[in-house]
Scaffold this motif. Structure first.
Motif, short mmCIF file in Angstrom:
data_model
loop_
_atom_site.label_atom_id
_atom_site.label_comp_id
_atom_site.label_asym_id
_atom_site.label_seq_id
_atom_site.Cartn_x
_atom_site.Cartn_y
_atom_site.Cartn_z
N GLN A 40 31.77 50.26 40.72
CA GLN A 40 31.43 48.93 41.20
C GLN A 40 32.46 47.89 40.76
N VAL A 41 32.82 47.88 39.48
CA VAL A 41 33.78 46.87 39.01
C VAL A 41 35.17 47.12 39.56
N ILE A 42 35.55 48.38 39.73
CA ILE A 42 36.88 48.69 40.28
C ILE A 42 36.97 48.22 41.73
N VAL A 43 35.93 48.49 42.51
CA VAL A 43 35.93 48.08 43.91
C VAL A 43 35.97 46.55 44.01
N LEU A 44 35.17 45.87 43.23
CA LEU A 44 35.14 44.41 43.29
C LEU A 44 36.47 43.82 42.83
N LYS A 45 37.08 44.42 41.83
CA LYS A 45 38.34 43.89 41.29
C LYS A 45 39.52 44.15 42.22
N TYR A 46 39.66 45.39 42.67
CA TYR A 46 40.88 45.75 43.39
C TYR A 46 40.72 45.79 44.90
N GLU A 47 39.55 46.07 45.39
CA GLU A 47 39.33 46.09 46.84
C GLU A 47 39.09 44.67 47.37
N TYR A 48 38.32 43.88 46.60
CA TYR A 48 37.96 42.53 47.06
C TYR A 48 38.70 41.43 46.31
N ASP A 49 39.58 41.80 45.40
CA ASP A 49 40.41 40.84 44.66
C ASP A 49 39.60 39.75 43.98
N LEU A 50 38.45 40.11 43.43
CA LEU A 50 37.65 39.14 42.71
C LEU A 50 38.17 39.02 41.28
N HIS A 51 38.08 37.83 40.73
CA HIS A 51 38.44 37.60 39.33
C HIS A 51 37.29 38.07 38.45
N ASP A 52 37.59 38.28 37.17
CA ASP A 52 36.57 38.76 36.24
C ASP A 52 35.35 37.84 36.21
N LYS A 53 35.61 36.55 36.27
CA LYS A 53 34.50 35.57 36.23
C LYS A 53 33.61 35.72 37.46
N GLU A 54 34.22 35.94 38.63
CA GLU A 54 33.45 36.11 39.86
C GLU A 54 32.64 37.41 39.81
N ILE A 55 33.26 38.46 39.28
CA ILE A 55 32.56 39.74 39.15
C ILE A 55 31.36 39.57 38.22
N ALA A 56 31.56 38.83 37.13
CA ALA A 56 30.49 38.58 36.17
C ALA A 56 29.32 37.86 36.84
N GLN A 57 29.62 36.89 37.68
CA GLN A 57 28.56 36.16 38.40
C GLN A 57 27.82 37.08 39.35
N VAL A 58 28.56 37.89 40.08
CA VAL A 58 27.96 38.79 41.06
C VAL A 58 27.07 39.82 40.38
N LEU A 59 27.55 40.39 39.28
CA LEU A 59 26.82 41.45 38.60
C LEU A 59 25.85 40.91 37.56
N GLU A 60 25.84 39.60 37.42
CA GLU A 60 24.95 38.93 36.47
C GLU A 60 25.13 39.48 35.06
N MET A 61 26.38 39.42 34.59
CA MET A 61 26.71 39.85 33.24
C MET A 61 27.82 38.94 32.71
N SER A 62 28.12 39.07 31.44
CA SER A 62 29.15 38.22 30.84
C SER A 62 30.54 38.68 31.27
N VAL A 63 31.49 37.77 31.17
CA VAL A 63 32.87 38.09 31.52
C VAL A 63 33.41 39.17 30.57
N SER A 64 33.06 39.08 29.30
CA SER A 64 33.53 40.09 28.35
C SER A 64 32.96 41.48 28.68
#
Length: 192
Positions: free
Chosen positions: A135-159
């Motif tokens: 999930q994080v790999i697809v969001l990061k590299y397929e959809y070019d989302l930043h870590d902060k955006e991924i954190a919002q989508v997955l409802e978790m912290s950036v760290s």
């Protein structure tokens, strides 16, 4: 009044059709990448657009519509996988990824084939990762989302996102290093 309601419904249907046509392939490729079965991927696409059209009023930024649909497709595909695994069914179709070869590069046919082969191997290994890593790999590299955006989508912290992404990369690297096909291609590159 009745004519204006009919016109509004017609415009809404046309907008839905345009959105579907614009993002169909992106949603399908995401679903297929995760599910690895053409028929189930079609089901995921249908479910994704159904969910999206029900929640279209929640989209605040139209420029992020593609990423939003990708996230819905990813989550829906993972849910489908969970259902399939619960029934002890196995998805057996190989990953097929349509990528256009960059003709701007000057490379031999052999190099192009090796690059495509490596891309497919990487995609297959990503498909074999745990769902949370995939999930994080697809969001990061397929959809070019930043870590902060991924954190919002997955409802978790950036760290937590960074940690999960790091673990996913390490796992993927180990899988690739242990794959004899990757070693053969890399060794062939060193020889040439």
């Amino acid at each position: 009044m009745k004519a204006s309601i009919l016109q509004f419904q017609s415009e809404k249907q046309q907008l839905g059709r345009v959105i579907f046509e614009m993002f169909y392939h992106r949603v399908y490729n995401t679903a297929y990448f995760i599910i690895q079965d053409r028929h189930l991927a079609q089901d995921v696409v249908q479910e994704t657009f159904f969910k999206a059209f029900q929640n279209m009023h929640k989209v605040e930024d139209g420029h992020k519509l593609g990423a939003w649909l990708g996230i819905i497709a990813t989550r829906t595909a993972i849910d489908f996988l969970r259902k399939v695994k619960k029934r002890n069914d196995f998805v057996a179709e190989n990953v097929m990824i349509d990528e256009t070869i960059n003709h701007a590069k000057e490379s031999s046919v052999e190099q192009v084939i090796e690059e495509q082969f490596l891309k497919n191997l990487i995609q297959q290994n990503i498909a074999g990762l745990k769902a949370e890593y995939k999930q994080v790999i697809v969001l990061k590299y397929e959809y070019d989302l930043h870590d902060k955006e991924i954190a919002q989508v997955l409802e978790m912290s950036v760290s937590a996102v960074k940690s999960r992404l790091h673990r996913a990369k390490i796992t993927l690297k180990k899988l690739l290093e242990n794959n004899p096909d990757v070693r053969d291609v890399v060794n062939h590159e060193k020889i040439n």
